[in-house]
Design an enzyme around this catalytic site. Sequence first.
Site, PDB file in Angstrom:
ATOM      1  N   HIS A 154       0.802  -1.227   0.000  1.00  0.00           N
ATOM      2  CA  HIS A 154       0.000   0.000   0.000  1.00  0.00           C
ATOM      3  C   HIS A 154       0.835   1.277   0.000  1.00  0.00           C
ATOM      4  CE1 HIS A 154      -4.113  -1.670   0.740  1.00  0.00           C
ATOM      5  NE2 HIS A 154      -3.374  -2.736   1.007  1.00  0.00           N
ATOM      6  N   ASP A 363       3.856   9.471  -0.734  1.00  0.00           N
ATOM      7  CA  ASP A 363       2.673   8.702  -0.353  1.00  0.00           C
ATOM      8  C   ASP A 363       2.431   7.617  -1.392  1.00  0.00           C
ATOM      9  OD1 ASP A 363       0.451   8.050   1.155  1.00  0.00           O
ATOM     10  OD2 ASP A 363      -0.243  10.119   1.287  1.00  0.00           O
TER      11      ASP A 363
HETATM   12  O1  F6P Z   1      -1.011   3.035   4.437  1.00  0.00           O
HETATM   13  C1  F6P Z   1      -0.456   1.982   5.109  1.00  0.00           C
HETATM   14  C2  F6P Z   1      -1.172   1.683   6.400  1.00  0.00           C
HETATM   15  O2  F6P Z   1      -0.528   0.601   7.031  1.00  0.00           O
HETATM   16  C3  F6P Z   1      -2.637   1.329   6.211  1.00  0.00           C
HETATM   17  O3  F6P Z   1      -2.841   0.015   5.820  1.00  0.00           O
HETATM   18  C4  F6P Z   1      -3.174   1.666   7.552  1.00  0.00           C
HETATM   19  O4  F6P Z   1      -4.544   1.859   7.534  1.00  0.00           O
HETATM   20  C5  F6P Z   1      -2.438   2.937   7.863  1.00  0.00           C
HETATM   21  O5  F6P Z   1      -1.174   2.787   7.270  1.00  0.00           O
HETATM   22  C6  F6P Z   1      -2.389   3.262   9.338  1.00  0.00           C
HETATM   23  O6  F6P Z   1      -1.462   2.461   9.968  1.00  0.00           O
HETATM   24  P1  F6P Z   1      -1.542   1.898  11.444  1.00  0.00           P
HETATM   25  O7  F6P Z   1      -2.201   0.566  11.368  1.00  0.00           O
HETATM   26  O8  F6P Z   1      -0.101   1.802  11.846  1.00  0.00           O
HETATM   27  O9  F6P Z   1      -2.309   2.869  12.279  1.00  0.00           O
END
Ligand code: F6P
Length: 518
Positions: A154, A363
């Site tokens: 992602h 990003d």
């Molecule tokens: O964008 C990557 C990501 O790991 C998403 O999958 C997730 O929703 C976001 O960052 C927030 O991350 P965390 O689970 O560390 O709060």
Amino acid sequence: MRLVVVSNRVTIPDRHEKATAGGLAVALREALEKHGGLWFGWSGVVGSTRQLRETQRGNVTYAVTDLSEAERESYYLGFSNRALWPIMHYRLGLTEFQRSDYMGYLGVNRRFARELARMIQPDDVIWIHDYHLIPLAAELRRRGITNRIGYFHHIPWPSADTLMALPFSTTLVRTLAAYDLVGMQTQVDARNLIDCLVNLCGARTDGRRVRLGMRETAVQPFPIGIDVEAFRRLAAASVRQAATPLRATRESLGERKLVIGVDRLDYSKGIVQRLEAFGQFLRSHPEERGRVGLLQIAPPSRSDVPEYAELDRMSDEVAGRLNAQLGEFDWTPIRVVKKAYSRTALAGFYRRAQVGLVTPMRDGMNLVAKEYVAAQNPADPGVLVLSRFAGAAQQLGDALIVNPYDIHEVAEAIRTALAMPKSERIRRFEALYHVIETSGIHWWTQRYLEALTGAPAQAEVVEPPSKVDSKVEPPVRRTGRKPRPAASDRGEAKSRAITVGQKRGAPPGETAHVSFAR
Ligand code: F6P
């Protein structure tokens, strides 16, 4: 076929979930419901029991496990968020590597594989998400799982030169060969990953598929989207609702224009630089003072990581300084709100804002950019100002594209956006809307799953990294020459007559035609 989704965090839906869950969670849930399935991962809870808990919702099983405090420290906060996250976002200076964290990361992936392997059925298709779980497929293969396994990354994937700074990166990258399909957000990320596999691990490629040992992995961009229609409806409805934060904003802002930023409080999002850019805009255009405000919504995130705590402090300091320097008794130029709002409230804020300021330093995609577009009133839309370093910029060229490192450029883009004639706003909006509508979240899940289920299943085991031992890190290869393959690979290569490798003497990444004939 049954679908098995694996992600770091799993939220078990409750009755109110539809209103609050993001597009990705809803789309994955829909795909699971369509095929019947299993969603496996961390419960989000840190506890002393690591037993698997299963919850049934319709034809979907949610199987979650807690992490121990030590696992959260090493796997989640440590290796995932202090090593992988910064390096994948090109922030070498923030990258902190500890061998014990890496051990913990591998340990959790091993434990997840052990638990999951027991639940896998022969016709399951497995879809693993995010950088926390890169070695999971290799661990599953080691346990004899031969099902199709896909991975979606992602976040950005940096160049080989950048990634090499991370100890054991070669070993880690190599485990990606255990997947049948690796999905990236953009073509640039896909190319970077292929370069890493070629230059660090000695893989061969035809530009879309990579062969390492006897495994073949497809690497392709799948730019993630949003549920455009659902979000558009939310935004339209928010205008009619009486008791929303939007109504209160309208009262407090009056006729003033609104510039909006919405991001997790994360250094990759460029929040401090954005506040500075807004300050610069007000200094360069004093006639705008009192006529426009910036609302930055920034729910706290990963606050146990020191760099995030520092960002929390800095954003308060910068907003406070700019408000003190530029504000008036009846006008506060910048409001930073550090809490999460419902999706309905966000949709309303986006619709009210004349400018969507989406300026991450780097990003993977950035779905706020797409949500901002989806929320606009087609008859009088706002303008999206978008960082060239967001994956979304590859698709949304009709936004005002800026370099977030240049606060003067961002300041001028804010000015241009606020002054843009309606006809041009409508033209840009229509072009942007067309893109997000034709590459929405349902298109994304469908395309990915079609590519994954179409991929040939392969049985070969890729050895996961089993211990932190610098001897397992193969030497880095920076020329076009192939490293000497392992004995087992040499035997296989001969018997299966794989023909062409990387072009001799070619610069890294440049490849000759590769035949994958078996
Ligand atoms: O964008 C990557 C990501 O790991 C998403 O999958 C997730 O929703 C976001 O960052 C927030 O991350 P965390 O689970 O560390 O709060």
